[in-house]
Motif scaffolding. Structure first.
Motif, short mmCIF file in Angstrom:
data_model
loop_
_atom_site.label_atom_id
_atom_site.label_comp_id
_atom_site.label_asym_id
_atom_site.label_seq_id
_atom_site.Cartn_x
_atom_site.Cartn_y
_atom_site.Cartn_z
N LEU A 203 47.12 51.74 47.22
CA LEU A 203 46.64 52.25 45.95
C LEU A 203 47.13 51.28 44.88
CD1 LEU A 203 45.45 54.57 44.15
CD2 LEU A 203 47.72 55.60 44.18
N VAL A 204 46.20 50.71 44.10
CA VAL A 204 46.55 49.60 43.21
C VAL A 204 46.39 49.98 41.74
CG1 VAL A 204 45.92 47.23 42.55
CG2 VAL A 204 45.89 47.90 44.96
N ASN A 205 47.35 49.51 40.92
CA ASN A 205 47.24 49.62 39.47
C ASN A 205 46.25 48.55 39.00
OD1 ASN A 205 47.52 49.66 36.70
ND2 ASN A 205 49.75 49.66 36.72
N LEU A 206 45.08 48.95 38.51
CA LEU A 206 44.03 47.99 38.14
C LEU A 206 44.47 47.07 37.00
CD1 LEU A 206 40.96 50.38 38.37
CD2 LEU A 206 41.61 48.60 40.00
N ASP A 207 45.40 47.53 36.18
CA ASP A 207 45.87 46.70 35.08
C ASP A 207 46.71 45.53 35.59
OD1 ASP A 207 46.04 46.18 32.27
OD2 ASP A 207 48.13 46.81 32.35
N ARG A 208 47.16 45.60 36.85
CA ARG A 208 47.97 44.53 37.43
C ARG A 208 47.15 43.51 38.21
NH1 ARG A 208 53.65 44.67 36.78
NH2 ARG A 208 54.09 46.49 35.48
N VAL A 209 45.84 43.77 38.33
CA VAL A 209 44.99 42.86 39.10
C VAL A 209 44.61 41.66 38.25
CG1 VAL A 209 42.80 42.59 40.32
CG2 VAL A 209 44.08 44.74 40.51
N GLU A 210 44.96 40.49 38.73
CA GLU A 210 44.66 39.24 38.02
C GLU A 210 43.35 38.63 38.51
OE1 GLU A 210 45.40 36.15 35.28
OE2 GLU A 210 46.60 37.98 35.62
N HIS A 211 43.10 38.75 39.82
CA HIS A 211 41.92 38.10 40.41
C HIS A 211 41.43 38.94 41.58
CE1 HIS A 211 39.27 34.83 41.61
NE2 HIS A 211 39.73 34.94 42.84
N LEU A 212 40.10 39.07 41.66
CA LEU A 212 39.50 39.85 42.74
C LEU A 212 38.53 38.98 43.50
CD1 LEU A 212 39.03 42.60 44.13
CD2 LEU A 212 37.27 43.06 42.40
N ARG A 213 38.70 38.92 44.79
CA ARG A 213 37.77 38.22 45.67
C ARG A 213 37.46 39.15 46.82
NH1 ARG A 213 40.89 33.25 48.37
NH2 ARG A 213 38.95 33.21 49.57
N ARG A 214 36.48 38.76 47.62
CA ARG A 214 36.06 39.65 48.71
C ARG A 214 37.23 39.91 49.66
NH1 ARG A 214 31.34 41.69 49.47
NH2 ARG A 214 30.63 42.48 51.48
N TYR A 215 37.56 41.17 49.79
CA TYR A 215 38.58 41.66 50.70
C TYR A 215 40.00 41.26 50.32
CZ TYR A 215 34.29 42.32 53.32
OH TYR A 215 33.00 42.67 53.69
N GLU A 216 40.22 40.90 49.04
CA GLU A 216 41.59 40.59 48.61
C GLU A 216 41.72 40.68 47.09
OE1 GLU A 216 44.36 37.37 50.38
OE2 GLU A 216 43.50 36.46 48.56
N ALA A 217 42.79 41.32 46.64
CA ALA A 217 43.11 41.39 45.21
C ALA A 217 44.44 40.68 44.99
CB ALA A 217 43.22 42.84 44.75
N THR A 218 44.46 39.80 43.99
CA THR A 218 45.70 39.09 43.64
C THR A 218 46.26 39.72 42.38
OG1 THR A 218 44.86 37.02 44.57
CG2 THR A 218 46.75 36.87 43.07
N LEU A 219 47.52 40.13 42.45
CA LEU A 219 48.17 40.77 41.31
C LEU A 219 48.77 39.72 40.38
CD1 LEU A 219 49.95 43.77 43.06
CD2 LEU A 219 47.58 43.55 42.30
N ARG A 220 49.18 40.14 39.20
CA ARG A 220 49.75 39.21 38.22
C ARG A 220 51.01 38.53 38.73
NH1 ARG A 220 49.57 42.49 32.49
NH2 ARG A 220 47.36 43.03 32.49
#
Length: 248
Positions: A203-220
């Motif tokens: 479960l991810v805090n969307l405000d912490r997402v820096e970059h979104l790619r297919r099947y992976e989210a990179t946080l700040r």
């Protein structure tokens, strides 16, 4: 920390920068009126140019919750000043103000929270201020119970939560916090629209997402969180809705 001190308590600190004296005075008046109406304790610094603002915010380390920044100014314009502030690592809320809408896209580069067109009215300005106050000045806390232990966690400091075979872990800026319930139960306790499932285990805090790619989210902070195929389309949609609502 300089310009962006979200952790400050008690007094909401504002900086207003505009090289047009009439606009500067009008903005300051509206800020004062809307905050006094809501009984918000505040301090406000006025700057007639970005050189003064940058000196105060960077060299002197003066701390603010929010910057109301005109774009078209002589010398270093508002957009370049915002970039210099972001280069210090500051997460201060920046609201851009302009007589033209041609800089809207550039606002994404410096993570502007809002883009207001002149002439700014008190209703629009008030909405921007109170959105930031609720999000950043009045901290929301999550009470986490784990057996006999009770812990208070700032919601904005949560990066993500994960579920393992034996336990649920809330990852925060201050370290891991252990949670007894399920991720579904945890999500119900968190602000609607700010957290999204990207996997059965995350479960991810969307405000912490820096970059979104297919099947992976990179946080700040550089961490990478797996997105399962089953959750990808919904997570992407949730992220786009969040960005749109935040005006980022």
């Amino acid at each position: 920390r300089g310009c962006g001190a979200k952790g400050m308590r008690g007094v909401y600190r504002i900086a207003v920068c505009d090289d047009n004296e009439d606009c500067l005075r009008d903005t300051a008046r509206m800020v004062g009126e809307v905050l006094r109406e809501r009984a918000v304790s505040y301090e406000m610094d006025l700057f007639s140019g970005t050189a003064e603002l940058l000196d105060a915010a960077i060299r002197q380390g003066r701390e603010y919750h929010i910057l109301l920044l005109d774009i078209l100014m002589e010398g270093v314009d508002g957009m370049d000043a915002a970039r210099k502030i972001r280069e210090t690592g500051s997460d201060v809320t920046i609201v851009l103000i302009s007589a033209s809408d041609r800089f809207v896209i550039d606002g994404y580069d410096i993570r502007a929270a809002k883009y207001l067109l002149k002439p700014v009215d008190s209703s629009t300005l008030g909405a921007a201020l109170f959105h930031d106050i609720e999000r950043n000045f009045r901290p929301k806390r999550l009470v986490v119970r784990n057996g006999a232990e009770v812990q208070s966690v700032l919601v904005k400091e949560i990066a993500y939560a994960e579920s393992t075979l034996r336990r649920r872990i809330i990852h925060t800026a201050g370290g891991p916090v252990f949670y007894r319930g399920t991720l579904d139960e945890l999500q119900k306790e968190l602000p609607s629209g700010s957290f999204a499932r990207c996997h059965n285990s995350f479960l991810v805090n969307l405000d912490r997402v820096e970059h979104l790619r297919r099947y992976e989210a990179t946080l700040r902070n550089g961490e990478r969180i797996a997105i399962s195929k089953a959750f990808y389309d919904r997570f992407k949609q949730d992220f786009l809705v969040f960005l749109n609502e935040e005006g980022k």
